[in-house]
Motif scaffolding. Structure first.
Motif, PDB file in Angstrom:
ATOM      1  N   GLY A 270       0.846  -1.178   0.000  1.00  0.00           N
ATOM      2  CA  GLY A 270       0.000   0.000   0.000  1.00  0.00           C
ATOM      3  C   GLY A 270       0.882   1.228   0.000  1.00  0.00           C
TER       4      GLY A 270
ATOM      5  N   THR B 195      -1.388  -0.825  -4.172  1.00  0.00           N
ATOM      6  CA  THR B 195      -2.785  -0.453  -3.919  1.00  0.00           C
ATOM      7  C   THR B 195      -2.907   1.052  -3.679  1.00  0.00           C
ATOM      8  OG1 THR B 195      -2.476  -1.018  -1.594  1.00  0.00           O
ATOM      9  CG2 THR B 195      -3.407  -2.711  -3.004  1.00  0.00           C
TER      10      THR B 195
ATOM     11  N   GLU C 156      -6.436   1.811  -2.655  1.00  0.00           N
ATOM     12  CA  GLU C 156      -6.720   1.546  -1.238  1.00  0.00           C
ATOM     13  C   GLU C 156      -6.248   2.685  -0.348  1.00  0.00           C
ATOM     14  OE1 GLU C 156      -4.187  -1.457   0.515  1.00  0.00           O
ATOM     15  OE2 GLU C 156      -5.544  -1.790   2.191  1.00  0.00           O
TER      16      GLU C 156
ATOM     17  N   LYS D 174     -14.266   1.753   0.146  1.00  0.00           N
ATOM     18  CA  LYS D 174     -13.662   0.813   1.092  1.00  0.00           C
ATOM     19  C   LYS D 174     -14.358  -0.538   1.045  1.00  0.00           C
ATOM     20  CE  LYS D 174     -12.273   4.110   4.662  1.00  0.00           C
ATOM     21  NZ  LYS D 174     -12.418   4.486   6.075  1.00  0.00           N
TER      22      LYS D 174
ATOM     23  N   PHE E 152     -13.264  -2.317  -2.138  1.00  0.00           N
ATOM     24  CA  PHE E 152     -11.834  -2.563  -2.341  1.00  0.00           C
ATOM     25  C   PHE E 152     -11.368  -3.995  -2.050  1.00  0.00           C
ATOM     26  CE2 PHE E 152      -7.537  -2.997  -0.815  1.00  0.00           C
ATOM     27  CZ  PHE E 152      -6.874  -2.739  -2.002  1.00  0.00           C
TER      28      PHE E 152
ATOM     29  N   GLN F 140      -8.325  -6.365  -4.034  1.00  0.00           N
ATOM     30  CA  GLN F 140      -7.128  -7.005  -3.475  1.00  0.00           C
ATOM     31  C   GLN F 140      -7.225  -8.526  -3.578  1.00  0.00           C
ATOM     32  OE1 GLN F 140      -5.060  -5.315  -0.201  1.00  0.00           O
ATOM     33  NE2 GLN F 140      -4.421  -7.283   0.641  1.00  0.00           N
TER      34      GLN F 140
END
Ligand code: TRP
Length: 454
Positions: free
Chosen positions: A106, A139, A142, A219, A222, A226
Motif C-alpha cells: 500500500g 494499492t 486503497e 472501502k 476494495f 485485493q
C-alpha cells in the motif's frame, strides 16, 4: 478485535488499562497489561484465533527436500511463522504444476522503511527458489480510500516511487509484473473484481474489516480488488500472448502463493472462502505470513512511516541509522555497567539483537552473540554497533541498486506482457491415481482439504 475485547469477563473484569492486542490490515497494536504497559505481540494467539497453521520443522524439512534449498533465515528463525496450504504449493512444485506468486504494497508514502522490505525481500527469495512468475500489486486506490488527506494523485505518485524501491530489491524483470491499481485495473481484472463482489455481502466485509454504515463505499468494494489479484485469470497476458486472450477455465487453475504480513490475512480468508465460486473456479490461494518488524521502541509496535523515530528508512544515511539505533533502539541491557556484567542483558527484548536476527545470516555467530549478551560479557554499546553495521550495509547496498532503476527499467517491469520462467527443472512424476471406487474425485481435490469441508 472488538468482538473479543467486548467479551464479558464474568468474575474479574480486567483493570481499565488492560486491552487485548488488535491486529487488522490498517493498524497493529500490541496488548496492554494491567499496569498500562504495552506487551509484545502474541503471534501464536493470532494464529490460533484466525485458525492458520504454524510453520513447523517438518514443513521446513519438506521444503528443503523438495526445493533443494536451505530454508531462508526468516523461516529458520520464525519471522515467517504461519501459513495456509503452503504444503500444497510444495506438492505443486514437486510435480512441476504451475503456480505464481502474488504480493503487494500500500503506497502510503514515497519511501519504504526496513519493515516494508521484509516480505518483499522474502518474496524475491521465493521467486528465485521456485523460478515462477510474480505479480506485484500497488494499492494506490486503497491508500487514498483509507487515508484521509491523501489524494489519488499522491498515492499514484507514491506507487511509482515504491515500484522503483521494489525493483531495487532485485526482482527478475522477465518473471515480474508490477502494477498500480489506478492504472492497470481494467478488462479481465475488473471483470473478476465485479464478479467477486457479487459473491460477498456487506455483512461479510463488515465482519472481516470492521466497516460500518458511515464507511465510504470504495472501502467496501476494495477487498474485491485485493482479492482477485490472486486469480491467474486477472492477467491473461502473462500466460499467453495470443491477442484474444480471455479468462479461461485452464488459466483459472493456475495456483497462487501469497506472502504477506499476518495483518493482511482477513482479505485472503475472504478470497479463499469464495475462489471456488467464481465462474472459472480457482484453487484457494496458499498464504505464508510474517510477523512485523519490531519498532525501534521495542515489542508491541511495528515500524511505522508516520513515526520517523520508530523506523529505519531505506533513504536513511549511515549516520542516521547509527543515531537512530544508539538513541532510540530499545535495549535489554542493565541500568549500570556493574549490574550488566553481574546479571547479564536480555537479548529477547533487545531491539538491536532482534534486528541482528533479521539480517545476520550466520546462525552460529548469532547464537554466540545471544549467549555473550545474556551472560553480561557483551555490552549494549557493542551489541548496538553490530546491529548498526549490518543495517548500514543492507541499506547502502539497496541505495546503490536503487540508483540503477531508470525510467526505462521501471516501465519494463510495469508493462503488461507475457512472463518467462522455468519452474521446477526436475519435476517428479505424479503417483498413478488409485482406481476410483464409488464417486469420481475431481482433479486436484486431494490437495484441497478445506474444500472438502464445504
Ligand atoms: N493492502 C496491502 C497494504 O496496505 C497491500 C497489498 C495488496 C498486499 N495485495 C497484497 C500485501 C498481497 C500483501 C499481499 O500494504
Amino acid at each position: 478485535m472488538a468482538t473479543d475485547a467486548a467479551a464479558p469477563a464474568a468474575e474479574a473484569p480486567p483493570a481499565p488499562a488492560a486491552a487485548d492486542q488488535d491486529i487488522n490490515p490498517w493498524s497493529v497494536q500490541g496488548g496492554v497489561d494491567e499496569n498500562g504497559e504495552v506487551v509484545a505481540i502474541d503471534y501464536k494467539a493470532i494464529s490460533k484465533k484466525w485458525s492458520t497453521s504454524l510453520i513447523d520443522d517438518a514443513l521446513l524439512e519438506r521444503f528443503e527436500r523438495v526445493t533443494g534449498h536451505k530454508p531462508h533465515r526468516w523461516l529458520r528463525r520464525g519471522l515467517f511463522f504461519s501459513h495456509r496450504d503452503f504444503d500444497r504449493i510444495l506438492t505443486r512444485y514437486e510435480h512441476g504444476d504451475p503456480f505464481f506468486l502474488y504480493t503487494g504494497r500500500g503506497p502510503s508514502t514515497g519511501s519504504l522503511h526496513l519493515g516494508h522490505t521484509i516480505p518483499l525481500q522474502f518474496t524475491k527469495w521465493l521467486q528465485d527458489v521456485f523460478d515462477v512468475p510474480l505479480v506485484f500489486m500497488l494499492t494506490d486506490d486503497e491508500k487514498a480510500l483509507f487515508k484521509e488527506g491523501l489524494a489519488f494523485e499522491d498515492t499514484l505518485q507514491y506507487a511509482m516511487e515504491n515500484a522503483r524501491d521494489i525493483i531495487a530489491l532485485g526482482y527478475d524483470q522477465k518473471k515480474t509484473f508490477i502494477y498500480s491499481d489506478l492504472k492497470y485495473l481494467s478488462n479481465h481484472f475488473l471483470m473478476n473484481a465485479w464478479e467477486f463482489s457479487r459473491l460477498v455481502t456487506f455483512n461479510q466485509v463488515r465482519g472481516a474489516f470492521g466497516f460500518d454504515g458511515s464507511s465510504n463505499i470504495g472501502k467496501i468494494f476494495f477487498p474485491s480488488v485485493q482479492c482477485v489479484a490472486g486469480f491467474a485469470t486477472s492477467y491473461p497476458e502473462i500466460w499467453s500472448d495470443t491477442p484474444s486472450n480471455v479468462r479461461t477455465k485452464e488459466i483459472a487453475k493456475i495456483d497462487c502463493l501469497i506472502p504477506m504480513g499476518i495483518d493482511q490475512d482477513p482479505y485472503f480468508r475472504l478470497l479463499r472462502d469464495n475462489s471456488h465460486r467464481m465462474r472459472y473456479p480457482s484453487p484457494k490461494p496458499a498464504l505464508i505470513h510474517s510477523k512485523f518488524l519490531t519498532a525501534l521502541q521495542g515489542a508491541g509496535g511495528k515500524m511505522s512511516s508516520s513515526n520517523p523515530n520508530s523506523a529505519i528508512f531505506m533513504t536513511d544515511s549511515g549516520k542516521q541509522i547509527k543515531n537512530k539505533i544508539n538513541k532510540h533502539a530499545f535495549s535489554g541491557g542493565r541500568a549500570t555497567l556493574e549490574e550488566h556484567r553481574e546479571l547479564g542483558g536480555n537479548p529477547d527484548v533487545d531491539v538491536s539483537y532482534i534486528y541482528l536476527t533479521y539480517f545476520e545470516e550466520d546462525d552460529a555467530k548469532l547464537a554466540k552473540i545471544y549467549d555473550s549478551y545474556k551472560k553480561g560479557e557483551m555490552l549494549t554499546g557493542e551489541l548496538k554497533k553490530l546491529a548498526i553495521e549490518v543495517l548500514q550495509a543492507n541499506v547502502e547496498e539497496f541505495q546503490e541498486r536503487r540508483k540503477a532503476v531508470t525510467d526505462e527499467v521501471l516501465a519494463s517491469f510495469m508493462k503488461p506482457r507475457r512472463l518467462q520462467w522455468g519452474g521446477n527443472p526436475n519435476p517428479k512424476p505424479k503417483p498413478v491415481p488409485e482406481p476410483k471406487k464409488d464417486k469420481e474425485v475431481k482433479a486436484g481435490e486431494k490437495d484441497l482439504p478445506e474444500r472438502q469441508k464445504k
